[in-house]
Motif scaffolding. Structure first.
Motif, PDB file in Angstrom:
ATOM      1  N   HIS A   1      -6.639   6.114  -2.984  1.00  0.00           N
ATOM      2  CA  HIS A   1      -5.745   4.987  -3.243  1.00  0.00           C
ATOM      3  C   HIS A   1      -4.929   5.251  -4.510  1.00  0.00           C
ATOM      4  O   HIS A   1      -4.120   6.162  -4.531  1.00  0.00           O
ATOM      5  CB  HIS A   1      -6.516   3.673  -3.316  1.00  0.00           C
ATOM      6  N   ASP A   2      -5.153   4.498  -5.581  1.00  0.00           N
ATOM      7  CA  ASP A   2      -4.371   4.688  -6.806  1.00  0.00           C
ATOM      8  C   ASP A   2      -5.176   5.411  -7.881  1.00  0.00           C
ATOM      9  O   ASP A   2      -4.902   5.288  -9.063  1.00  0.00           O
ATOM     10  CB  ASP A   2      -3.850   3.349  -7.335  1.00  0.00           C
TER      11      ASP A   2
ATOM     12  N   THR B   1       1.714   6.802  -6.910  1.00  0.00           N
ATOM     13  CA  THR B   1       0.619   7.725  -7.236  1.00  0.00           C
ATOM     14  C   THR B   1       1.009   9.161  -6.929  1.00  0.00           C
ATOM     15  O   THR B   1       0.785  10.064  -7.746  1.00  0.00           O
ATOM     16  CB  THR B   1      -0.658   7.327  -6.471  1.00  0.00           C
ATOM     17  N   LYS B   2       1.601   9.385  -5.795  1.00  0.00           N
ATOM     18  CA  LYS B   2       1.984  10.751  -5.408  1.00  0.00           C
ATOM     19  C   LYS B   2       3.083  11.302  -6.300  1.00  0.00           C
ATOM     20  O   LYS B   2       3.081  12.481  -6.650  1.00  0.00           O
ATOM     21  CB  LYS B   2       2.365  10.786  -3.933  1.00  0.00           C
TER      22      LYS B   2
ATOM     23  N   SER C   1       2.424   1.727  -3.505  1.00  0.00           N
ATOM     24  CA  SER C   1       1.389   2.172  -4.440  1.00  0.00           C
ATOM     25  C   SER C   1       1.121   3.667  -4.244  1.00  0.00           C
ATOM     26  O   SER C   1       1.033   4.427  -5.208  1.00  0.00           O
ATOM     27  CB  SER C   1       0.108   1.363  -4.227  1.00  0.00           C
ATOM     28  N   GLY C   2       1.014   4.070  -2.984  1.00  0.00           N
ATOM     29  CA  GLY C   2       0.806   5.492  -2.687  1.00  0.00           C
ATOM     30  C   GLY C   2       1.967   6.345  -3.154  1.00  0.00           C
ATOM     31  O   GLY C   2       1.774   7.441  -3.687  1.00  0.00           O
ATOM     32  N   CYS C   3       3.186   5.853  -2.983  1.00  0.00           N
ATOM     33  CA  CYS C   3       4.368   6.598  -3.439  1.00  0.00           C
ATOM     34  C   CYS C   3       4.351   6.788  -4.953  1.00  0.00           C
ATOM     35  O   CYS C   3       4.648   7.882  -5.446  1.00  0.00           O
ATOM     36  CB  CYS C   3       5.646   5.877  -3.018  1.00  0.00           C
TER      37      CYS C   3
ATOM     38  N   GLN D   1      -7.551  12.379  -4.522  1.00  0.00           N
ATOM     39  CA  GLN D   1      -6.817  11.137  -4.670  1.00  0.00           C
ATOM     40  C   GLN D   1      -7.442  10.101  -3.754  1.00  0.00           C
ATOM     41  O   GLN D   1      -7.660  10.361  -2.577  1.00  0.00           O
ATOM     42  CB  GLN D   1      -5.345  11.297  -4.296  1.00  0.00           C
TER      43      GLN D   1
ATOM     44  N   GLN E   1       0.825  -1.210   0.000  1.00  0.00           N
ATOM     45  CA  GLN E   1       0.000   0.000   0.000  1.00  0.00           C
ATOM     46  C   GLN E   1       0.856   1.255   0.000  1.00  0.00           C
ATOM     47  O   GLN E   1       0.557   2.223  -0.707  1.00  0.00           O
ATOM     48  CB  GLN E   1      -0.944  -0.013   1.197  1.00  0.00           C
ATOM     49  N   ALA E   2       1.948   1.244   0.764  1.00  0.00           N
ATOM     50  CA  ALA E   2       2.824   2.418   0.816  1.00  0.00           C
ATOM     51  C   ALA E   2       3.481   2.685  -0.536  1.00  0.00           C
ATOM     52  O   ALA E   2       3.528   3.836  -1.001  1.00  0.00           O
ATOM     53  CB  ALA E   2       3.889   2.229   1.901  1.00  0.00           C
TER      54      ALA E   2
END
Length: 155
Positions: free
Chosen positions: A106-107, A87-88, A83-85, A104, A80-81
């Motif tokens: 999740h993805d 996306t950000k 994936s967030g990285c 935003q 999850q981390a």
């Protein structure tokens, strides 16, 4: 391979408990924390191990409490981390190209664009979402999207 990854997550728990700064795959461990490949940290506050396994302090149900952690838990948090990285990081690229993210989840990202620019905006946003971060060379990323006058009808 999945079960092996869970075991790797448990190895990370032991390393975080010892606090000796071990490198496990792409990750660096320290006491009660794990560094992601992009330099950000996952924290496992007051990590402990007893006869029931590992536990740490987490905010759950509105208060801080001790929760059980295990290899699969670590793997889920890492996934999850990261994936967030991704996306950000994509959101930063979007902003550099003139598109500001307004939501935003999740993805998923939502940007506002002029109606006349909708197709180009979608193309740019998808391209940004498919840009592989430098720390994830080889990661297969794909994106899809749509545009509409309202968020509810864009899905």
């Amino acid at each position: 391979a999945i079960v092996e990854y869970w075991k790797r997550g448990e190895d990370m728990l032991y390393a975080m408990l010892k606090g000796t700064g071990e490198k496990i795959g792409l990750f660096q461990t320290e006491k009660n924390r794990l560094m992601l490949p992009n330099g950000m940290w996952l924290h496992f506050k007051e990590l402990e191990k007893n006869q029931d396994g590992f536990s740490c302090l987490r905010k759950k149900e509105g208060r801080v409490q001790r929760v059980k952690v295990y290899g699969g838990f670590v793997v889920e948090n890492i996934t999850q981390a990261l994936s967030g990285c991704c996306t950000k990081e994509a959101m930063v690229h979007m902003r550099q190209k003139g598109y500001r993210t307004i939501l935003q989840v999740h993805d998923e990202v939502v940007v506002l664009a002029d109606e006349a620019d909708a197709e180009n905006a979608l193309r740019v946003v998808n391209s940004c979402m498919e840009t592989v971060p430098a720390w994830a060379v080889g990661l297969p990323l794909a994106a899809e999207g749509s545009y509409s006058r309202s968020y509810g009808t864009a899905k």
